[in-house]
Design a protein around this motif. Structure first.
Motif, PDB file in Angstrom:
ATOM      1  N   ARG A  34       0.829  -1.207   0.000  1.00 34.08           N
ATOM      2  CA  ARG A  34       0.000   0.000   0.000  1.00 34.08           C
ATOM      3  C   ARG A  34       0.867   1.261   0.000  1.00 34.08           C
ATOM      4  O   ARG A  34       0.600   2.218  -0.720  1.00 34.08           O
ATOM      5  CB  ARG A  34      -0.923  -0.022   1.210  1.00 34.08           C
ATOM      6  N   GLU A  35       1.945   1.233   0.810  1.00 37.82           N
ATOM      7  CA  GLU A  35       2.842   2.392   0.852  1.00 37.82           C
ATOM      8  C   GLU A  35       3.525   2.598  -0.493  1.00 37.82           C
ATOM      9  O   GLU A  35       3.592   3.701  -1.024  1.00 37.82           O
ATOM     10  CB  GLU A  35       3.921   2.183   1.922  1.00 37.82           C
ATOM     11  N   ILE A  36       4.049   1.521  -1.048  1.00 35.63           N
ATOM     12  CA  ILE A  36       4.790   1.602  -2.311  1.00 35.63           C
ATOM     13  C   ILE A  36       3.877   2.084  -3.435  1.00 35.63           C
ATOM     14  O   ILE A  36       4.296   2.811  -4.328  1.00 35.63           O
ATOM     15  CB  ILE A  36       5.398   0.215  -2.642  1.00 35.63           C
ATOM     16  N   CYS A  41       2.238   5.530  -7.862  1.00 37.64           N
ATOM     17  CA  CYS A  41       1.159   6.354  -8.410  1.00 37.64           C
ATOM     18  C   CYS A  41       1.680   7.751  -8.743  1.00 37.64           C
ATOM     19  O   CYS A  41       1.364   8.326  -9.789  1.00 37.64           O
ATOM     20  CB  CYS A  41       0.016   6.429  -7.403  1.00 37.64           C
ATOM     21  N   TYR A  42       2.510   8.261  -7.866  1.00 32.25           N
ATOM     22  CA  TYR A  42       3.113   9.583  -8.058  1.00 32.25           C
ATOM     23  C   TYR A  42       3.887   9.619  -9.376  1.00 32.25           C
ATOM     24  O   TYR A  42       3.791  10.564 -10.152  1.00 32.25           O
ATOM     25  CB  TYR A  42       4.036   9.812  -6.856  1.00 32.25           C
ATOM     26  N   GLU A  43       4.620   8.539  -9.650  1.00 34.94           N
ATOM     27  CA  GLU A  43       5.445   8.506 -10.871  1.00 34.94           C
ATOM     28  C   GLU A  43       4.609   8.268 -12.126  1.00 34.94           C
ATOM     29  O   GLU A  43       4.867   8.861 -13.168  1.00 34.94           O
ATOM     30  CB  GLU A  43       6.513   7.415 -10.762  1.00 34.94           C
ATOM     31  N   GLY A  83      -3.988  -4.699  -4.031  1.00 33.05           N
ATOM     32  CA  GLY A  83      -2.941  -4.198  -3.134  1.00 33.05           C
ATOM     33  C   GLY A  83      -2.366  -2.888  -3.634  1.00 33.05           C
ATOM     34  O   GLY A  83      -2.037  -1.996  -2.839  1.00 33.05           O
ATOM     35  N   LEU A  84      -2.241  -2.752  -4.948  1.00 31.87           N
ATOM     36  CA  LEU A  84      -1.781  -1.485  -5.527  1.00 31.87           C
ATOM     37  C   LEU A  84      -2.912  -0.461  -5.547  1.00 31.87           C
ATOM     38  O   LEU A  84      -2.700   0.727  -5.329  1.00 31.87           O
ATOM     39  CB  LEU A  84      -1.276  -1.701  -6.959  1.00 31.87           C
ATOM     40  N   LEU A  85      -4.104  -0.938  -5.830  1.00 27.41           N
ATOM     41  CA  LEU A  85      -5.259  -0.044  -5.959  1.00 27.41           C
ATOM     42  C   LEU A  85      -5.479   0.794  -4.703  1.00 27.41           C
ATOM     43  O   LEU A  85      -5.723   2.000  -4.781  1.00 27.41           O
ATOM     44  CB  LEU A  85      -6.500  -0.895  -6.256  1.00 27.41           C
ATOM     45  N   GLU A  86      -5.374   0.158  -3.538  1.00 28.86           N
ATOM     46  CA  GLU A  86      -5.703   0.858  -2.286  1.00 28.86           C
ATOM     47  C   GLU A  86      -4.849   2.111  -2.101  1.00 28.86           C
ATOM     48  O   GLU A  86      -5.354   3.182  -1.790  1.00 28.86           O
ATOM     49  CB  GLU A  86      -5.518  -0.081  -1.083  1.00 28.86           C
ATOM     50  N   GLY A  87      -3.551   1.965  -2.303  1.00 29.00           N
ATOM     51  CA  GLY A  87      -2.648   3.108  -2.114  1.00 29.00           C
ATOM     52  C   GLY A  87      -2.860   4.166  -3.183  1.00 29.00           C
ATOM     53  O   GLY A  87      -2.717   5.369  -2.918  1.00 29.00           O
ATOM     54  N   VAL A 130      -3.494  -1.860 -12.947  1.00 26.60           N
ATOM     55  CA  VAL A 130      -2.530  -2.192 -11.899  1.00 26.60           C
ATOM     56  C   VAL A 130      -2.557  -3.681 -11.546  1.00 26.60           C
ATOM     57  O   VAL A 130      -3.619  -4.287 -11.413  1.00 26.60           O
ATOM     58  CB  VAL A 130      -2.760  -1.340 -10.618  1.00 26.60           C
ATOM     59  N   ASP A 131      -1.367  -4.235 -11.430  1.00 20.40           N
ATOM     60  CA  ASP A 131      -1.174  -5.623 -10.988  1.00 20.40           C
ATOM     61  C   ASP A 131       0.284  -5.701 -10.541  1.00 20.40           C
ATOM     62  O   ASP A 131       1.166  -5.265 -11.279  1.00 20.40           O
ATOM     63  CB  ASP A 131      -1.423  -6.590 -12.161  1.00 20.40           C
ATOM     64  N   PRO A 132       0.567  -6.220  -9.347  1.00 20.78           N
ATOM     65  CA  PRO A 132       1.960  -6.218  -8.899  1.00 20.78           C
ATOM     66  C   PRO A 132       2.915  -6.993  -9.813  1.00 20.78           C
ATOM     67  O   PRO A 132       4.091  -6.659  -9.886  1.00 20.78           O
ATOM     68  CB  PRO A 132       1.909  -6.874  -7.516  1.00 20.78           C
ATOM     69  N   MET A 133       2.408  -8.052 -10.506  1.00 20.86           N
ATOM     70  CA  MET A 133       3.322  -8.953 -11.205  1.00 20.86           C
ATOM     71  C   MET A 133       3.062  -9.012 -12.712  1.00 20.86           C
ATOM     72  O   MET A 133       1.932  -9.258 -13.138  1.00 20.86           O
ATOM     73  CB  MET A 133       3.199 -10.370 -10.644  1.00 20.86           C
TER      74      MET A 133
END
Ligand code: PRP
Ligand code: URA
Length: 209
Positions: A34-36, A41-43, A83-87, A130-133
């Motif tokens: 979530r932090e990452i 997202c910023y980038e 997991g990416l979506l939340e952050g 978004v998908d981590p992998m």
């Protein structure tokens, strides 16, 4: 690599290293993801276009910068995409959300769709998938094709880890979709896992193994 941005911010790299460690707990893994994702997202939104709006500060009127165009769409490939979506939603709370339920068959590594729900008007919006992998890229290729079939034209793909084989296949299938990733690892193993990787992202997030 053409069309691929590696987000090498030191905080991203540091957090990713902790996520990779096999002893990292489910709770820590989820918190770090979530932090990452806020940093990623910023980038991935760094070059969004701005316009100005007339506002009044307590001192005087001014033309102040504001995002141009319609609200973004974040499209999460379930489960691990959440997991990416939340952050990302922490940073862009007004974004619209699409959910694409896709898992890859463990034997064939082919994508299996079980759910799809997206805003009607994705043709007019920037869609960030978004998908981590990104391993074989089968899941991401299928997800983005689904969004294109629904009218999506301006699409970006954001992940945490990618395999070189996956990037090559993805770029061949969707050359118009830029890829953003925190790292490009060495290779895929015979079971289609990213090496050295971090294991199964969904299982590590939700403690299902
Ligand atoms: C993982 C990951 C991607 C996919 C990547 O999901 O989150 O969606 O595998 O592999 P590929 O590039 O070879 O398609 P998985 O299928 O394990 O589903 P899950 O998120 O429900 O665990
Ligand atoms: N999916 C994962 O979660 N991890 C991998 O290494 C490959 C696919």
């Amino acid at each position: 690599m053409n069309g691929v941005t590696v987000i090498d911010h030191p905080l991203v790299q540091h957090k990713l290293t902790i996520m990779r460690k096999k002893e990292t707990s489910t709770a820590s893994f989820r918190r770090l993801l979530r932090e990452i994702s806020t940093l990623l997202c910023y980038e991935v939104t760094r070059d969004l276009e701005l316009t100005t709006m007339r506002i009044e500060t307590p001192l005087e009127p001014m033309d102040a910068p504001t995002l141009e165009g319609k609200k973004l769409v974040f499209a999460s490939i379930l489960r691990a995409g959440n997991g990416l979506l939340e952050g990302m939603l922490d940073l862009v709370p007004a974004a619209r959300v699409a959910h694409l339920g896709i898992y890859r068959d463990h034997e064939t590594l082919q994508p299996v769709e079980y759910y799809f729900k997206a805003p009607e008007d994705i043709a007019d919006r920037l869609v960030i998938v978004v998908d981590p992998m990104l391993a074989t890229a089968n899941s991401a290729i299928a997800a983005i094709q689904r969004l294109k079939d629904r009218g999506g034209r301006n699409i970006r793909f954001l992940c945490l880890l990618a395999a070189p084989e996956g990037i090559e296949r993805f770029r061949a299938a969707h050359p118009d979709v830029p890829v953003f990733t925190a790292a490009v690892d060495s290779h895929l193993n015979e079971k289609g896992y990213i090496v050295p990787g971090l294991g199964d992202a969904g299982d590590r997030m939700y403690g299902t193994k």
